[in-house]
Design an enzyme around this catalytic site. Structure first.
Site, PDB file in Angstrom:
ATOM      1  N   CYS A  12      15.198   9.142   6.655  1.00  0.00           N
ATOM      2  CA  CYS A  12      16.305   8.461   5.972  1.00  0.00           C
ATOM      3  C   CYS A  12      16.969   9.494   5.051  1.00  0.00           C
ATOM      4  CB  CYS A  12      15.771   7.294   5.150  1.00  0.00           C
ATOM      5  SG  CYS A  12      14.613   7.841   3.886  1.00  0.00           S
ATOM      6  N   HIS A  42       4.787  11.963   4.709  1.00  0.00           N
ATOM      7  CA  HIS A  42       3.528  11.734   5.423  1.00  0.00           C
ATOM      8  C   HIS A  42       3.648  12.261   6.827  1.00  0.00           C
ATOM      9  CE1 HIS A  42       2.401   8.752   2.237  1.00  0.00           C
ATOM     10  NE2 HIS A  42       1.424   9.614   2.280  1.00  0.00           N
ATOM     11  N   CYS A  99      14.679  10.164  -4.634  1.00  0.00           N
ATOM     12  CA  CYS A  99      15.830   9.553  -3.948  1.00  0.00           C
ATOM     13  C   CYS A  99      16.724   8.868  -5.005  1.00  0.00           C
ATOM     14  CB  CYS A  99      15.337   8.522  -2.940  1.00  0.00           C
ATOM     15  SG  CYS A  99      16.697   7.636  -2.181  1.00  0.00           S
ATOM     16  N   GLU A 129       5.660   4.988  -5.162  1.00  0.00           N
ATOM     17  CA  GLU A 129       6.985   4.639  -5.700  1.00  0.00           C
ATOM     18  C   GLU A 129       6.847   3.589  -6.808  1.00  0.00           C
ATOM     19  OE1 GLU A 129      10.077   3.213  -2.899  1.00  0.00           O
ATOM     20  OE2 GLU A 129      10.726   1.929  -4.549  1.00  0.00           O
ATOM     21  N   THR A 167      11.730  -0.106  -2.884  1.00  0.00           N
ATOM     22  CA  THR A 167      12.870   0.068  -1.954  1.00  0.00           C
ATOM     23  C   THR A 167      12.561  -0.336  -0.513  1.00  0.00           C
ATOM     24  OG1 THR A 167      12.238   2.373  -1.646  1.00  0.00           O
ATOM     25  CG2 THR A 167      14.010   1.939  -3.228  1.00  0.00           C
ATOM     26  N   CYS A 195      16.196  -0.897  -0.214  1.00  0.00           N
ATOM     27  CA  CYS A 195      17.101   0.042   0.471  1.00  0.00           C
ATOM     28  C   CYS A 195      17.278  -0.430   1.911  1.00  0.00           C
ATOM     29  CB  CYS A 195      16.471   1.424   0.434  1.00  0.00           C
ATOM     30  SG  CYS A 195      17.269   2.582   1.512  1.00  0.00           S
ATOM     31  N   SER A 224       2.891   3.996   7.701  1.00  0.00           N
ATOM     32  CA  SER A 224       2.897   2.540   7.859  1.00  0.00           C
ATOM     33  C   SER A 224       4.233   2.048   8.412  1.00  0.00           C
ATOM     34  CB  SER A 224       2.563   1.848   6.545  1.00  0.00           C
ATOM     35  OG  SER A 224       3.451   2.251   5.555  1.00  0.00           O
ATOM     36  N   SER A 267       9.298   9.446   8.509  1.00  0.00           N
ATOM     37  CA  SER A 267       8.846  10.800   8.187  1.00  0.00           C
ATOM     38  C   SER A 267       8.701  11.679   9.431  1.00  0.00           C
ATOM     39  CB  SER A 267       7.532  10.726   7.409  1.00  0.00           C
ATOM     40  OG  SER A 267       6.655   9.823   8.023  1.00  0.00           O
TER      41      SER A 267
END
Ligand code: F3S
Length: 284
Positions: A12, A42, A99, A129, A167, A195, A224, A267
């Site tokens: 992203c 990750h 971010c 986060e 997010t 997000c 995940s 990722s």
């Protein structure tokens, strides 16, 4: 064979920006010690590649506190305020790749808690986060990740509350948990800070999986969000396969498929997506 690659496959905006930041730092500061606070993403392949370029991963706050020099890159998940303070006290150069969408949540939490509001974060308590967001509040913070957590919540009815979200939290679950707290009669302001990148990737995976004979989901085994993409795709396409890299691709599984869809977790580097795509194209 027709191949449909999801436009939203892979990094992203925030992750792309963070990874590029580390590569830039490694490039422009050769000979200096460069660290990321936690793995930048990750993905073992990217982390190992960066290690070859001299970038080390700091795993704990104790380790961070013991640094004497060097450059520390903060990853897209962001960190608590006291981490910035710690780096400043120890005169360690901090390159902030948080971010901007996460940074916005830090600002909201700092401002709203400064007005005296208690903070509720809808999210997973253990996620870095969420730990980072917590660390921007001046008032009490409660993390709510399940119906049980929401039902258990209580505070004084004079207390104003501000609700934000991790997010990457699921919107429907967010709505459900907020409704439980709203019904309790508290005075709350709700800020949906989810997000859209994750949802867009999931929606596109579902859409493509519904149109193809076989589907490939590429991502690290510990990711995940890749796991989630796999589950979503599998529902719409029974021939869905989870691979980490090209090495895991078994072309026999694609057998007589005329159309193959490809998506990838947040990722997964573009290079891996392209390798898989080219290999499928070349062999059919
Ligand atoms: Fe940022 Fe959204 Fe990615 S918050 S790190 S762009 S999932």
């Amino acid at each position: 064979m027709q191949i449909k690659v999801a436009k939203t496959a892979g990094f992203c905006f925030g992750v792309k920006r963070a990874v590029e930041t580390v590569y830039e730092q490694a490039e422009t500061n050769q000979g200096k010690k460069i660290y990321t606070y936690g793995p930048i993403i990750h993905n073992e392949i990217v982390v190992n590649d960066l290690r070859q370029k001299g970038v080390e991963v700091i795993e704990s706050e104790e380790e961070l506190a013991s640094l004497k020099d060097g450059i520390v890159v903060i990853r897209s998940h962001g960190v608590a305020k006291h981490i910035y303070d710690l780096l400043e006290e120890n005169q360690i150069v901090c390159v902030d790749a948080t971010c901007p969408f996460v940074k916005k949540i830090h600002r909201i939490v700092a401002e709203e808690s400064a007005k005296g509001k208690e903070i509720i974060i809808i999210g997973n308590e253990k996620h870095p986060e969420v730990e980072g967001i917590k660390g921007w509040s001046e008032t009490k913070v409660t993390v709510i990740g399940s119906k049980e957590d929401a039902c258990r919540f209580q505070t004084s009815f004079d207390q104003e509350l501000c609700i934000v979200s991790q997010t990457t939290f699921n919107y429907n679950k967010f709505k459900e948990l907020v409704e439980i707290i709203e019904k309790m009669g508290y005075h709350i302001s709700v800020l949906n800070t989810i997000c859209s990148a994750t949802k867009e990737r999931q929606d596109e995976a579902l859409c493509i999986a519904g149109e193809v004979d076989a589907m490939l989901v590429i991502g690290d085994k510990h990711s995940s969000n890749t796991q989630k993409l796999f589950e979503i795709s599998k529902k719409a396409c029974n021939n869905t396969y989870y691979i980490q890299t090209l090495d895991d691709l078994d072309l026999n599984q694609l057998g007589s498929s005329e159309t193959v869809g490809i998506t990838a977790g947040a990722s997964t580097p573009n290079k891996i997506i392209e390798e898989v795509q080219n290999n499928v194209r070349f062999n059919f």
